[in-house]
Design a protein around this motif. Structure first.
Motif, PDB file in Angstrom:
ATOM      1  N   SER A  48     -29.181 -15.904  60.475  1.00 21.25           N
ATOM      2  CA  SER A  48     -31.154 -15.792  59.992  1.00 21.25           C
ATOM      3  C   SER A  48     -31.466 -14.710  59.464  1.00 21.25           C
ATOM      4  O   SER A  48     -32.605 -14.281  58.876  1.00 21.25           O
ATOM      5  CB  SER A  48     -31.501 -16.383  61.155  1.00 21.25           C
ATOM      6  OG  SER A  48     -31.131 -15.553  62.661  1.00 21.25           O
ATOM      7  N   GLY A  49     -31.249 -13.519  59.752  1.00 17.76           N
ATOM      8  CA  GLY A  49     -31.528 -12.148  59.323  1.00 17.76           C
ATOM      9  C   GLY A  49     -30.884 -11.366  58.111  1.00 17.76           C
ATOM     10  O   GLY A  49     -30.668 -12.406  57.169  1.00 17.76           O
ATOM     11  N   GLU A  50     -30.804 -10.102  58.277  1.00 17.91           N
ATOM     12  CA  GLU A  50     -30.677  -9.958  56.618  1.00 17.91           C
ATOM     13  C   GLU A  50     -29.110  -9.477  56.353  1.00 17.91           C
ATOM     14  O   GLU A  50     -29.030  -8.890  55.305  1.00 17.91           O
ATOM     15  CB  GLU A  50     -30.843  -8.537  56.323  1.00 17.91           C
ATOM     16  CG  GLU A  50     -32.899  -8.596  56.504  1.00 17.91           C
ATOM     17  CD  GLU A  50     -33.873  -7.298  55.984  1.00 17.91           C
ATOM     18  OE1 GLU A  50     -33.310  -6.751  56.056  1.00 17.91           O
ATOM     19  OE2 GLU A  50     -34.966  -6.930  56.205  1.00 17.91           O
ATOM     20  N   GLY A  51     -28.279  -9.902  57.146  1.00 17.51           N
ATOM     21  CA  GLY A  51     -27.093  -9.731  56.537  1.00 17.51           C
ATOM     22  C   GLY A  51     -26.519  -8.178  57.674  1.00 17.51           C
ATOM     23  O   GLY A  51     -25.254  -7.857  56.483  1.00 17.51           O
ATOM     24  N   VAL A  52     -26.998  -7.301  58.166  1.00 18.76           N
ATOM     25  CA  VAL A  52     -26.911  -6.253  57.863  1.00 18.76           C
ATOM     26  C   VAL A  52     -26.253  -5.837  59.689  1.00 18.76           C
ATOM     27  O   VAL A  52     -26.239  -6.598  60.727  1.00 18.76           O
ATOM     28  CB  VAL A  52     -27.783  -5.024  58.465  1.00 18.76           C
ATOM     29  CG1 VAL A  52     -27.370  -3.440  57.773  1.00 18.76           C
ATOM     30  CG2 VAL A  52     -28.377  -5.468  56.334  1.00 18.76           C
ATOM     31  N   TRP A  53     -24.466  -5.364  59.261  1.00 22.83           N
ATOM     32  CA  TRP A  53     -23.805  -5.336  60.831  1.00 22.83           C
ATOM     33  C   TRP A  53     -23.464  -3.779  60.812  1.00 22.83           C
ATOM     34  O   TRP A  53     -23.305  -3.645  59.845  1.00 22.83           O
ATOM     35  CB  TRP A  53     -23.104  -6.236  60.559  1.00 22.83           C
ATOM     36  CG  TRP A  53     -23.913  -7.929  61.486  1.00 22.83           C
ATOM     37  CD1 TRP A  53     -23.587  -7.735  62.470  1.00 22.83           C
ATOM     38  CD2 TRP A  53     -23.474  -8.997  60.251  1.00 22.83           C
ATOM     39  NE1 TRP A  53     -24.125  -9.536  61.764  1.00 22.83           N
ATOM     40  CE2 TRP A  53     -24.048 -10.281  60.630  1.00 22.83           C
ATOM     41  CE3 TRP A  53     -23.830  -8.438  58.645  1.00 22.83           C
ATOM     42  CZ2 TRP A  53     -24.115 -11.418  60.299  1.00 22.83           C
ATOM     43  CZ3 TRP A  53     -23.584  -9.500  58.262  1.00 22.83           C
ATOM     44  CH2 TRP A  53     -23.902 -11.223  58.645  1.00 22.83           C
ATOM     45  N   PRO A  54     -23.751  -3.104  61.906  1.00 20.31           N
ATOM     46  CA  PRO A  54     -23.091  -1.822  61.979  1.00 20.31           C
ATOM     47  C   PRO A  54     -21.548  -1.551  61.554  1.00 20.31           C
ATOM     48  O   PRO A  54     -20.559  -2.763  61.634  1.00 20.31           O
ATOM     49  CB  PRO A  54     -23.703  -1.190  62.710  1.00 20.31           C
ATOM     50  CG  PRO A  54     -23.512  -2.814  64.325  1.00 20.31           C
ATOM     51  CD  PRO A  54     -24.143  -3.638  63.036  1.00 20.31           C
ATOM     52  N   GLY A  55     -21.504  -0.483  60.866  1.00 20.98           N
ATOM     53  CA  GLY A  55     -20.410   0.007  60.077  1.00 20.98           C
ATOM     54  C   GLY A  55     -19.394  -1.087  59.628  1.00 20.98           C
ATOM     55  O   GLY A  55     -17.990  -0.727  59.257  1.00 20.98           O
ATOM     56  N   GLY A  85     -31.231 -20.208  57.631  1.00 20.35           N
ATOM     57  CA  GLY A  85     -29.917 -18.886  58.117  1.00 20.35           C
ATOM     58  C   GLY A  85     -29.036 -19.008  56.321  1.00 20.35           C
ATOM     59  O   GLY A  85     -29.653 -19.412  55.268  1.00 20.35           O
ATOM     60  N   GLN A  86     -28.397 -17.714  56.565  1.00 19.98           N
ATOM     61  CA  GLN A  86     -27.453 -17.577  54.999  1.00 19.98           C
ATOM     62  C   GLN A  86     -26.051 -17.539  55.785  1.00 19.98           C
ATOM     63  O   GLN A  86     -25.549 -16.647  56.074  1.00 19.98           O
ATOM     64  CB  GLN A  86     -28.148 -16.079  54.184  1.00 19.98           C
ATOM     65  CG  GLN A  86     -29.443 -16.193  54.186  1.00 19.98           C
ATOM     66  CD  GLN A  86     -30.280 -15.594  54.551  1.00 19.98           C
ATOM     67  OE1 GLN A  86     -29.977 -15.343  55.534  1.00 19.98           O
ATOM     68  NE2 GLN A  86     -31.871 -15.996  54.776  1.00 19.98           N
ATOM     69  N   TYR A  87     -25.203 -17.198  54.628  1.00 18.68           N
ATOM     70  CA  TYR A  87     -23.646 -17.101  55.411  1.00 18.68           C
ATOM     71  C   TYR A  87     -23.581 -15.869  54.201  1.00 18.68           C
ATOM     72  O   TYR A  87     -23.755 -16.041  53.219  1.00 18.68           O
ATOM     73  CB  TYR A  87     -22.763 -18.362  54.663  1.00 18.68           C
ATOM     74  CG  TYR A  87     -22.670 -19.416  55.173  1.00 18.68           C
ATOM     75  CD1 TYR A  87     -21.776 -19.383  56.387  1.00 18.68           C
ATOM     76  CD2 TYR A  87     -23.779 -21.089  55.528  1.00 18.68           C
ATOM     77  CE1 TYR A  87     -21.704 -20.346  56.866  1.00 18.68           C
ATOM     78  CE2 TYR A  87     -23.690 -21.540  56.446  1.00 18.68           C
ATOM     79  CZ  TYR A  87     -22.791 -21.455  57.354  1.00 18.68           C
ATOM     80  OH  TYR A  87     -22.073 -22.014  58.320  1.00 18.68           O
TER      81      TYR A  87
END
Length: 308
Positions: A149-156, A266-268
């Motif tokens: 539901s956010g910007e699709g940013v995950w660490p690493g 949300g987004q995929y």
């Protein structure tokens, strides 16, 4: 510090603990005891003369200098890991391992993998339907497909937007034929409503459709999209379904869209460790997905959006 004196074991322990924000999780990843992780990090702090973590009762957080060190170490360890993968023996056949959200895996990707394999018959495909976010550093999967539901940013990792989910009401023809007519959106309140995880999506859809009150919202809540969809197909209620993931059932007439209205939810995202370091099989899958999904969306159409 001279390269020959770098405390590599301690640095590896620190990097895992800093990236995971947990000594326990680092111990699990490196398959050592938590005491060993704690000792290695303590020895590293004594060696460099500064604290790298702030210790709390049940958690740890990086200090400013700890954050600076982790920002240098994580890309370095990732680079070494990928370099070793590239020079190790290749499998007897090209392969790609995909970890995907269960709804996307079941309702769209699984049904179309035969198309991919017709184009690339030499590539062996493993599809893991997993609701949890996998760590692509330790998982066998080289590609993940996730909903956010956010910007699709995950660490690493690196990510690319696949599509924004559009939700629309769907109902089985037999339920529609036996129930009240659906002339306007509020008429749906005469039917049982099927919910995934919570009732917020239906509540938002009704509000966006201009229905003033949703006091009559009812119906069971399920934790899995597949259960919601099966309930709709069986005529147990009306589901709020992803237009893309339900397109096959709508096209076949197994489900009906009573209103050409959608609300976004949300987004995929396509998630990889590094797009520039994908192997040949993974690059082939990404190219196929980049072409297949937009073509499918264009043929399906999202309906009339009522929420941005």
């Amino acid at each position: 510090m001279k390269r020959g004196r770098l405390p590599l074991t301690a640095l590896r322990s620190f990097e895992a603990a800093g990236r995971l924000s947990s000594f326990t999780a680092a111990a699990d990843e490196l398959r050592v005891s938590q005491a060993a992780i704690s000792r290695q990090i303590r020895d590293l702090e004594e060696l460099i003369g500064t604290a790298l973590f702030e210790r709390h009762h049940r958690s740890v957080t990086l200090t400013k200098r700890g954050r600076s060190l982790i920002e240098a170490l994580t890309p370095a360890f990732d680079s070494m890991d990928m370099a070793l993968e590239e020079i190790t023996a290749r499998p007897s056949r090209p392969a790609v391992v995909i970890s995907a959200e269960p709804a996307f895996a079941t309702c769209w990707l699984g049904a179309r993998l035969s198309d991919f394999q017709q184009t690339y018959p030499e590539i062996e495909v493993t599809l893991d339907s997993d609701p949890h976010v996998v760590d692509l550093r330790t998982s066998k999967a080289g590609i993940a497909i996730r909903n956010s539901s956010g910007e699709g940013v995950w660490p690493g990792v690196q990510s690319k937007l696949l599509y924004t989910a559009s939700l629309t009401p769907v109902i089985a023809p037999q339920l529609l034929a036996s129930g009240p007519a659906l002339a306007k959106p509020e008429d749906l309140l005469h039917y049982p409503l099927l919910h995934e995880d919570h009732r917020d999506d239906w509540d938002r859809w009704f509000k966006d459709a201009g229905v003033a009150s949703q006091a009559a919202l009812r119906g069971p809540v399920f934790s899995d999209y597949g259960i919601v969809l099966q309930g709709a197909l069986a005529g147990r209620g009306v589901a709020l379904a992803d237009v893309v993931l339900t397109a096959d059932e709508i096209a076949s007439g197994r489900l009906v869209r009573p209103f050409d209205l959608t609300t976004t939810c949300g987004q995929y995202w396509l998630v990889v460790r590094s797009f520039s370091r994908l192997n040949a099989s993974e690059r082939s899958f990404v190219r196929w997905l980049d072409a297949a999904l937009p073509q499918f969306q264009a043929a399906t159409g999202p309906g009339s959006a009522i929420s941005e």
